[in-house]
Design an enzyme around this catalytic site. Structure first.
Site, PDB file in Angstrom:
ATOM      1  N   SER A 155      25.704 161.354 -29.550  1.00 23.54           N
ATOM      2  CA  SER A 155      25.748 161.465 -30.991  1.00 23.54           C
ATOM      3  C   SER A 155      25.178 160.246 -31.718  1.00 23.54           C
ATOM      4  O   SER A 155      24.854 160.338 -32.899  1.00 23.54           O
ATOM      5  CB  SER A 155      27.189 161.683 -31.457  1.00 23.54           C
ATOM      6  OG  SER A 155      27.976 160.554 -31.135  1.00 23.54           O
TER       7      SER A 155
ATOM      8  N   LYS B 191      26.373 152.457 -36.546  1.00 22.68           N
ATOM      9  CA  LYS B 191      26.616 153.902 -36.551  1.00 22.68           C
ATOM     10  C   LYS B 191      27.590 154.236 -37.678  1.00 22.68           C
ATOM     11  O   LYS B 191      28.570 153.525 -37.870  1.00 22.68           O
ATOM     12  CB  LYS B 191      27.186 154.327 -35.196  1.00 22.68           C
ATOM     13  CG  LYS B 191      27.342 155.833 -35.023  1.00 22.68           C
ATOM     14  CD  LYS B 191      27.882 156.181 -33.633  1.00 22.68           C
ATOM     15  CE  LYS B 191      27.956 157.681 -33.415  1.00 22.68           C
ATOM     16  NZ  LYS B 191      28.490 158.022 -32.078  1.00 22.68           N
TER      17      LYS B 191
ATOM     18  N   SER C 236      27.714 159.318 -25.759  1.00 22.65           N
ATOM     19  CA  SER C 236      27.039 159.200 -27.056  1.00 22.65           C
ATOM     20  C   SER C 236      26.306 157.883 -27.299  1.00 22.65           C
ATOM     21  O   SER C 236      25.555 157.784 -28.272  1.00 22.65           O
ATOM     22  CB  SER C 236      28.032 159.426 -28.198  1.00 22.65           C
ATOM     23  OG  SER C 236      28.321 160.785 -28.323  1.00 22.65           O
TER      24      SER C 236
END
Lengths: 96, 488
Positions: free
Chosen positions: B154, B79, B178
């Site tokens: 996210s 990420k 997330s």
């Protein structure tokens, strides 16, 4: 609860955000709606409840005051938008 | 060899051990696939072709020399809020568009030590603020099961990359759901470890008392492997726990016989998708058939989790994001005159709407006259939410519930309604507030073909038991062999 335009401007200034008039209107409405929802917390009686700032029972963590591995300054400063001879350059602070 | 991209980490590493495939071949297969289906899914912000090829050759050499670290040669995705040395780390934001960290985050350093190859950095909501990936400065990632739908957020890019076989496994971060919510919506496994289990050193901070890094993988075994690699004490993060590591692998197949599984009434609410509820109930029935005792429980303060979170997380964010001022790194509005005007204009042009909204909310909650009414009140509500779990875990080993109230929704459907978007995380936020671990495991599909996730929450540092229960579900109704069709 409705945030006034003045309040939106005041909070934006605290947060160093320069909002457009359109953003001010949009955020005013949206934040008012979210704050109304947040106000449901007032249903809770928390008079005898301790605040929780952290998930674990961790106390201060100390280490010996000894020199550690140094990160190379040049590599760190390479990300600066403007720099000069090892300094960060910023726009003029004091007039005159 | 065509399906090499669909292998789990443990399958791929085993094949490399047997000499059936090299890391270089695996990396080439992934890079080829990313080039082919990547643009349609927008899973990556940055692909590091050169770095990945180099690391793969290195890994193959190490294996030839007799090394056998747990991830040797495995191509993974990260990420884009974990610092990677020499590789751009944007956090999904214009303000960090050109930021190249001179160091590795703890979690990434651990992956590299274990031999992993980093393929690239995955798409995400800006500063991890979002539940749909739509707040990314680089445009949304798309759900591989239906590209008109959001992948969740996210950590949407990581979820898409894993689900669409654009990497063998990935790391995400979870502040209010997330990791778990996009895992659920994309049909993969996602684990948020206990707060403090994984060092946050080198993680771009959103809400420091809630943020936690974790694995996003094709199956439970991979999640256990990655958790073992990235967990442990780090003196560089003073909130990182020194609790001894759990053994996440050896009991994985032990089943649920004799375990007591709690099902909270408050996680089956009016308005949730009935198909999601049905799939989750079916998974719970399977646990019962396999010998678990299922017990109805109550977590009475559940409905206060979202409002509590939307005080605490924005308050911490407003403070954490004060550092983006156009001086030391990141974007600066070069046109602005004067220091103060430069700060304001840089932040206004550098941040997107959702980030500004949350900074405003947090600044308001912390401002003079409102601190007690909002911030202190929320911290007290947080205590009540934590107590609910502590009470529940006196009687049950794990808690099972849906991960999200609905399957993936359409792109653009909720962008203009922040409150509705915030409610997407209604079932995941409590675990962050309490600090407990939670895993999402696929438990079937809706009739529309969208994946549904079952969430298993455990008590502090009980990652092993949550993974064991998740594995029991995976064994019975796993969807690991069903793949989204994204190739045409």
């Amino acid at each position: 609860m409705k945030l006034t335009e003045n309040e939106v401007r005041y909070v934006a200034a605290l947060a160093r955000l320069e909002l457009s008039p359109e953003e001010q209107r949009m955020f005013g409405g949206q934040l008012s709606q979210v704050l109304d929802y947040i106000n449901t917390l007032n249903e809770l009686d928390t008079s005898d409840v301790e605040p929780m700032s952290h998930a674990l029972n961790i106390t201060n963590v100390f280490r010996d005051d000894v020199e550690m591995e140094k990160f190379p300054r040049k590599a760190w400063q390479a990300n600066a938008p403007s720099q000069d001879s090892g300094h960060f350059r910023v726009p003029k602070i004091i007039e005159g | 060899m065509n399906d090499i991209c669909s292998w789990t980490i443990h399958e791929l590493v085993a094949a490399m051990e047997k000499g059936q495939v090299t890391s270089k071949e695996a990396v080439e297969a992934y890079l080829g696939r990313i080039a082919k289906v990547g643009p349609k899914l927008n899973a990556y912000i940055t692909v590091d072709e050169e770095g990945a090829r180099k690391a793969a050759v290195e890994a193959d050499k190490r294996r030839a020399a007799g090394e056998a670290t747990p991830l040797l040669g495995a191509p993974l995705a990260i990420k884009d809020l974990l610092a990677t040395e020499g590789l751009r780390t944007t956090c999904g934001s214009k303000i960090l568009d050109n930021f190249v960290p001179p160091y590795d985050s703890f979690a990434v350093a651990r992956l590299k030590q274990a031999g992993a190859v980093i393929l690239g950095k995955t798409n995400m909501d800006e500063f991890a603020m979002g539940s749909s990936n739509e707040t990314s400065h680089y445009g949304p990632a798309r759900n591989p099961w239906n590209t008109s739908k959001i992948p969740g957020g996210s950590s949407g890019g990581s979820a898409v990359a894993v689900a669409a076989d654009l990497c063998a496994g990935a790391l995400g971060s979870d502040t209010g759901g997330s990791i778990r919510q996009p895992a659920s919506l994309c049909g993969i496994v996602g684990l948020k470890p206990t707060y403090g289990r994984v060092s946050r050193f080198g993680l771009v901070a959103f809400a420091s008392s809630l943020d936690q890094i974790g694995p996003m993988t094709k199956d439970i075994r991979d999640a256990a492997i990655l958790t073992s690699v990235i967990s442990g004490h780090d003196p560089m993060d003073s909130t990182c726990s020194s609790e001894p590591l759990g053994d996440y692998l050896s009991g994985l197949e032990d089943g649920v016989e004799g375990m007591v599984v709690g099902v909270p009434d408050e996680y089956f609410i009016e308005g949730m998708d009935p198909e999601v509820e049905q799939k989750v109930r079916e998974a719970i029935n399977i646990l019962e058939q396999k010998g678990a005792t299922v017990r109805r429980i109550s977590l009475p303060h559940t409905k206060y989790a979202v409002p509590t979170y939307y005080v605490i997380a924005p308050a911490e964010a407003s403070s954490n994001l004060a550092r983006y001022d156009g001086v030391k790194y990141g974007y600066r509005d070069m046109e602005a005159e004067g220091l103060s005007s430069m700060y304001c204009s840089t932040r206004n042009k550098g941040f997107g709407s959702e980030v500004k909204r949350r900074i405003m909310l947090g600044t308001y909650a912390l401002s003079a006259g409102y601190y007690d009414a909002y911030y202190l009140k929320a911290l007290k509500a947080r205590t009540l939410i934590k107590r609910d779990f502590q009470e529940a875990f006196k009687d049950v080993s794990v808690i099972v519930a849906p991960t999200a109230p609905a399957a993936a929704f359409g792109l653009g459907e909720r962008v203009d309604d922040p409150l509705k978007m915030y409610l997407s995380d209604i079932f995941t936020i409590s675990a962050n507030l309490a600090g407990i671990p939670g895993v999402s495991v696929p438990c079937g599909f809706t009739t529309g073909g969208e994946p549904v996730g079952l969430q298993i929450l455990g008590s502090y540092f009980q990652e092993a038991s949550t993974l064991r229960v998740a594995r029991a579900v995976e064994r019975e109704i796993g969807i690991t062999t069903v793949k989204p069709r994204v190739d045409n």
